[in-house]
Motif scaffolding. Structure first.
Motif, PDB file in Angstrom:
ATOM      1  N   ASN A 191       3.513   0.983   3.017  1.00  0.00           N
ATOM      2  CA  ASN A 191       3.623  -0.130   3.969  1.00  0.00           C
ATOM      3  C   ASN A 191       3.345  -1.441   3.257  1.00  0.00           C
ATOM      4  OD1 ASN A 191       3.669   1.114   6.969  1.00  0.00           O
ATOM      5  ND2 ASN A 191       2.363   2.382   5.655  1.00  0.00           N
ATOM      6  N   ARG A 224      -0.856 -10.241   6.981  1.00  0.00           N
ATOM      7  CA  ARG A 224      -1.786 -10.750   7.986  1.00  0.00           C
ATOM      8  C   ARG A 224      -1.742 -12.281   7.962  1.00  0.00           C
ATOM      9  NH1 ARG A 224      -7.691  -9.692   6.699  1.00  0.00           N
ATOM     10  NH2 ARG A 224      -7.098  -7.486   6.948  1.00  0.00           N
ATOM     11  N   ARG A 235       0.850  -1.193   0.000  1.00  0.00           N
ATOM     12  CA  ARG A 235       0.000   0.000   0.000  1.00  0.00           C
ATOM     13  C   ARG A 235       0.882   1.238   0.000  1.00  0.00           C
ATOM     14  NH1 ARG A 235      -4.216  -1.757   4.859  1.00  0.00           N
ATOM     15  NH2 ARG A 235      -4.985  -3.693   3.860  1.00  0.00           N
ATOM     16  N   SER A 293       2.336  -4.337   9.820  1.00  0.00           N
ATOM     17  CA  SER A 293       2.559  -3.297   8.816  1.00  0.00           C
ATOM     18  C   SER A 293       4.030  -2.907   8.836  1.00  0.00           C
ATOM     19  CB  SER A 293       1.673  -2.078   9.109  1.00  0.00           C
ATOM     20  OG  SER A 293       1.903  -1.053   8.166  1.00  0.00           O
ATOM     21  N   GLU A 327      -2.060  -9.087  12.166  1.00  0.00           N
ATOM     22  CA  GLU A 327      -1.755  -8.154  11.073  1.00  0.00           C
ATOM     23  C   GLU A 327      -0.543  -7.314  11.433  1.00  0.00           C
ATOM     24  OE1 GLU A 327      -4.890  -6.432   8.733  1.00  0.00           O
ATOM     25  OE2 GLU A 327      -3.988  -4.436   8.941  1.00  0.00           O
ATOM     26  N   ILE A 378       1.698  -4.861   4.015  1.00  0.00           N
ATOM     27  CA  ILE A 378       0.738  -5.391   4.978  1.00  0.00           C
ATOM     28  C   ILE A 378       0.789  -6.916   4.934  1.00  0.00           C
ATOM     29  CG2 ILE A 378      -1.647  -5.395   5.759  1.00  0.00           C
ATOM     30  CD1 ILE A 378      -0.253  -2.647   5.812  1.00  0.00           C
TER      31      ILE A 378
END
Length: 405
Positions: free
Chosen positions: A26, A30, A9, A92, A90, A28
């Motif tokens: 970032n 998860r 992102r 980041s 999650e 991401i």
């Protein structure tokens, strides 16, 4: 499946940056459950490639060239060679890449490209690695205010004799006038076409096109090659006028119109040594077997000319244009006091950016098009106006054929 989300992102949602800016964002990650991981890293690449082939009977010669602009890797999580359990949940991982100010603008063409992307990878022991990929657009500013000829009008005239079976039946005179030489996407090209039909034949069609001429440079793979570069050109036309009203003999026609420039990369593709872009406006008048053609070069920039009453855009901090005035607007700035451009996908549409280094374990946005600054011009006030960016829509049909390299 332990891996639920793995994506890149950007802080700039559209992924559009000026050369010299920082690309921030970032990665991401998860996980439903802990996962054994050696490393999570992010790779940035910027490159230009050209490729075409020339057939000689049953054989062929390939011509290729490559330039590399960015080749950077950032470690986001490192557990060593043996690996360790990455926690569930999650996570980041921020990143920041400072780009060089001389990078060329993004471009996707039929025989090559200038492409920028980043690719995040999860390296796992005794398992297939997982990857996610995302491209982004780089704009190398071309400020029309520092181009001496940008504000000069364009003019061309041609007078052609029309031959009959055995003798001349008169002549046709064509004249083309453009309001200036330099334009930005979204700005109208205001033109006047004058046709003087002084012959006994009727003119059936008058055409005016905006032509993009792309010159690719490559080198042969043949052992008999001299080592000298070869050039290959491709032309795409955008219709500005298709006048089908008949211009009868011994009459004249005067056409005055304006057509906006579509989202296109800037002229020259400054910073790239193997791809060059030029733009021309071409008038063609066909009468009998005679064709009258007037062609004049224009310039497509990224920053419009600032005539009296037209707002001046703010400066991109850290960009090469920041030392000149006026200069480019920032791509994701705080609220503007003056109209900025929006950013719209290239008029050529999306292409497939999956390459030889991507496999079935690579996810991300593989159908992609660069976005270019588009200025919204109000013809009534002769000012650029504030309009929201158009949404990025996925084409309902497949993108045009692309020579994947």
């Amino acid at each position: 499946m332990k891996l639920e989300v793995f994506e890149i992102r950007f802080d700039n949602p559209r992924g559009v940056y000026a050369a010299g800016e920082q690309v921030k964002g970032n990665v991401i990650l998860r996980l439903r459950n802990p996962m054994k991981v050696r490393k999570v890293f992010l790779y940035f690449e910027g490159r230009a490639k050209c490729h075409w082939e020339v057939k000689h009977g049953r054989s062929k010669t390939d011509y290729r060239a490559t330039e590399t602009y960015i080749n950077e890797t950032f470690d986001l999580f490192d557990a060593g060679a043996s690996g360790a359990d990455h926690p569930a949940g999650e996570h980041s991982y921020p990143f920041c890449l400072l780009m060089g100010a001389s990078l060329p603008s993004s471009f996707e063409g039929r025989r090559g490209y200038v492409r920028y992307f980043c690719k995040a990878s999860i390296n796992r022991p005794w398992k297939f690695d997982e990857h996610t990929k995302r491209a982004f657009t780089v704009i190398h500013p071309l400020d029309l205010n520092v181009v001496p000829t940008a504000g000069m009008p364009v003019w061309g005239e041609q007078d052609e004799s029309v031959e009959g079976c055995c003798c001349s039946v008169g002549n046709v005179q064509a004249r083309l006038t453009l309001n200036k030489t330099g334009f930005v996407p979204g700005e109208p090209i205001t033109y006047t076409v004058d046709i003087f039909n002084k012959c006994d034949s009727t003119i059936e069609r008058v055409e005016l096109d905006l032509k993009q001429l792309v010159t690719y440079t490559g080198y042969s793979n043949s052992i008999f090659s001299s080592g000298h570069p070869k050039h290959h050109t491709k032309v795409d036309n955008f219709s500005l006028l298709n006048h089908t009203n008949r211009i009868k003999r011994n009459t004249e026609e005067h056409i005055h119109r304006a057509v906006a420039v579509p989202p296109l990369p800037p002229s020259n593709l400054e910073g790239c040594g193997i791809i060059d872009i030029s733009y021309f406006v071409e008038l063609k008048v066909n009468v009998r077997w005679t064709s009258i053609t007037i062609e004049r070069e224009i310039i497509i920039g990224t920053i419009p000319m600032h005539f009296a009453g037209v707002p001046q855009a703010p400066v991109i901090p850290g960009s090469p244009a920041s030392n000149a005035a006026p200069s480019a607007p920032p791509l994701e700035p705080p609220p503007y006091s003056e109209p900025p451009p929006s950013y719209e996908e290239s008029v050529f549409g999306r292409v497939e950016i999956r390459d030889e280094n991507d496999d079935e374990h690579t996810s991300g946005q593989m159908g992609w098009a660069p976005s270019y600054p588009v200025y919204h011009y109000d013809a009534a006030t002769q000012h650029f106006q504030i309009l929201p960016s158009l949404p990025v829509n996925t084409p309902s049909t497949a993108p045009p054929a692309y020579n994947q390299i």
